[in-house]
Design a protein around this motif. Sequence first.
Motif, PDB file in Angstrom:
ATOM      1  N   LYS A   3      34.610  38.389  19.374  1.00 28.99           N
ATOM      2  CA  LYS A   3      34.203  39.771  19.154  1.00 28.99           C
ATOM      3  C   LYS A   3      35.224  40.712  19.778  1.00 28.99           C
ATOM      4  N   PRO A   4      35.280  41.956  19.295  1.00 25.81           N
ATOM      5  CA  PRO A   4      36.172  42.931  19.931  1.00 25.81           C
ATOM      6  C   PRO A   4      35.724  43.219  21.352  1.00 25.81           C
ATOM      7  N   ARG A   5      36.681  43.551  22.210  1.00 26.06           N
ATOM      8  CA  ARG A   5      36.373  43.839  23.611  1.00 26.06           C
ATOM      9  C   ARG A   5      37.039  45.131  24.036  1.00 26.06           C
ATOM     10  N   ILE A   6      36.334  45.898  24.848  1.00 22.42           N
ATOM     11  CA  ILE A   6      36.907  47.083  25.470  1.00 22.42           C
ATOM     12  C   ILE A   6      37.230  46.699  26.905  1.00 22.42           C
ATOM     13  N   ILE A   7      38.520  46.611  27.203  1.00 22.91           N
ATOM     14  CA  ILE A   7      38.992  45.981  28.430  1.00 22.91           C
ATOM     15  C   ILE A   7      39.538  47.024  29.401  1.00 22.91           C
ATOM     16  N   VAL A   8      39.159  46.885  30.656  1.00 21.77           N
ATOM     17  CA  VAL A   8      39.700  47.740  31.716  1.00 21.77           C
ATOM     18  C   VAL A   8      40.923  47.067  32.322  1.00 21.77           C
ATOM     19  N   SER A   9      42.014  47.801  32.397  1.00 23.35           N
ATOM     20  CA  SER A   9      43.251  47.289  32.990  1.00 23.35           C
ATOM     21  C   SER A   9      43.507  47.999  34.311  1.00 23.35           C
ATOM     22  N   LEU A  10      43.610  47.215  35.389  1.00 16.60           N
ATOM     23  CA  LEU A  10      43.860  47.762  36.724  1.00 16.60           C
ATOM     24  C   LEU A  10      45.150  47.190  37.291  1.00 16.60           C
ATOM     25  N   LEU A  11      45.883  48.017  38.026  1.00 14.25           N
ATOM     26  CA  LEU A  11      47.147  47.601  38.634  1.00 14.25           C
ATOM     27  C   LEU A  11      47.000  47.496  40.145  1.00 14.25           C
ATOM     28  N   LEU A  12      47.373  46.342  40.670  1.00  6.04           N
ATOM     29  CA  LEU A  12      47.382  46.126  42.115  1.00  6.04           C
ATOM     30  C   LEU A  12      48.792  46.340  42.656  1.00  6.04           C
ATOM     31  N   ASP A  13      48.871  47.041  43.769  1.00  5.18           N
ATOM     32  CA  ASP A  13      50.129  47.167  44.494  1.00  5.18           C
ATOM     33  C   ASP A  13      49.797  46.964  45.964  1.00  5.18           C
ATOM     34  N   GLY A  14      50.099  45.775  46.462  1.00  4.99           N
ATOM     35  CA  GLY A  14      49.633  45.431  47.804  1.00  4.99           C
ATOM     36  C   GLY A  14      48.124  45.211  47.784  1.00  4.99           C
ATOM     37  N   GLN A  15      47.419  45.919  48.654  1.00  7.13           N
ATOM     38  CA  GLN A  15      45.963  45.771  48.755  1.00  7.13           C
ATOM     39  C   GLN A  15      45.211  46.837  47.961  1.00  7.13           C
ATOM     40  N   GLY A  16      45.935  47.773  47.351  1.00  3.30           N
ATOM     41  CA  GLY A  16      45.272  48.889  46.686  1.00  3.30           C
ATOM     42  C   GLY A  16      45.547  48.957  45.198  1.00  3.30           C
ATOM     43  N   LEU A  17      44.750  49.769  44.522  1.00  4.97           N
ATOM     44  CA  LEU A  17      44.932  50.008  43.100  1.00  4.97           C
ATOM     45  C   LEU A  17      45.804  51.237  42.890  1.00  4.97           C
ATOM     46  N   GLY A 222      41.052  42.810  21.521  1.00  6.30           N
ATOM     47  CA  GLY A 222      40.947  43.587  22.754  1.00  6.30           C
ATOM     48  C   GLY A 222      41.631  44.938  22.682  1.00  6.30           C
ATOM     49  N   ALA A 223      40.911  45.981  23.066  1.00  7.71           N
ATOM     50  CA  ALA A 223      41.486  47.316  23.242  1.00  7.71           C
ATOM     51  C   ALA A 223      41.441  47.602  24.735  1.00  7.71           C
ATOM     52  N   ALA A 224      42.611  47.602  25.372  1.00  4.13           N
ATOM     53  CA  ALA A 224      42.671  47.748  26.828  1.00  4.13           C
ATOM     54  C   ALA A 224      43.152  49.144  27.199  1.00  4.13           C
ATOM     55  N   ALA A 225      42.697  49.614  28.355  1.00  6.29           N
ATOM     56  CA  ALA A 225      43.093  50.935  28.843  1.00  6.29           C
ATOM     57  C   ALA A 225      42.986  50.980  30.355  1.00  6.29           C
ATOM     58  N   GLY A 226      43.820  51.807  30.959  1.00  4.61           N
ATOM     59  CA  GLY A 226      43.792  52.007  32.404  1.00  4.61           C
ATOM     60  C   GLY A 226      43.356  53.413  32.748  1.00  4.61           C
ATOM     61  N   SER A 227      44.214  54.396  32.466  1.00  2.00           N
ATOM     62  CA  SER A 227      43.935  55.796  32.802  1.00  2.00           C
ATOM     63  C   SER A 227      42.598  56.275  32.239  1.00  2.00           C
TER      64      SER A 227
END
Length: 256
Positions: A3-17, A222-227
């Motif tokens: 099935k299609p998915r709405i995906i959250v994309s998060l970026l890690l840099d060290g211990q934070g997002l 999959g439709a992914a997005a961050g902002s």
Amino acid sequence: MLKPRIIVSLLLDGQGLVKTKKFKDARYIGDPINAVKIFNEKEVDELCIFDISASTKNYEPNYKLINSIASQSRMPICYGGGIKNADQAQKILNLGVEKVAISSAIFSEPNIIQSIAGNIGSQSVVAVLDVKKNIFGNYNIYINNGKKYIEQDLFSLLKNLEKRGVGEIIINNIDLDGTGKGYDIKLVEKVSENLSIPLTILGGAGSLEDIKKLFNNFEIIGAAAGSLFVFKGKYQAVLINYPEKTIKKTLYANTR
């Protein structure tokens, strides 16, 4: 059936997002564990977490942090960053992560896809390709957060990765990262023609209409997005959000 998915994309840099724009100007947006807890409540389809400093600084995956994230998560997780061999991939899956994403190591470790797929199965192996359009309108591949150009044809590589055992492809458009200008529809058309495995598109989503357009016109998994899911409003205040169930149904309504 997938099935299609709405995906959250998060970026890690060290211990934070953090969140970037065109792979630059990383802006701190918060603690990953807190973000995961909020996205749990919003019943996110899937969460992709990419450690953007692990590969560029030659770090091992941060297993302690991955374990903390996975133990708190009630949604499927795909993790990428610093994975160079099948043992690392297996260790990450043992922590409760569903899929591992490979990017730079595709080119530095020629047998890594076959090795990982043979160990954990193709369904758990994702290849992430960061691309940028050149002056001739073709798409170039980059690694190390967009800093290093890879002299390979994108569409030949897609077919090769599929043959080598990749179970899913994520295409991330560097030019559109964090811009909110919408997905690159022409790129999606070209990539779709060259793949028979699940595809996820990342880079450019500025509204739910962008996701709906993607689902309406392509056999996109999959439709992914961050902002889109971490910022709100004209001034991009940090506010974690995600479409409610009723809204999600309208986005899925006309999927092919």
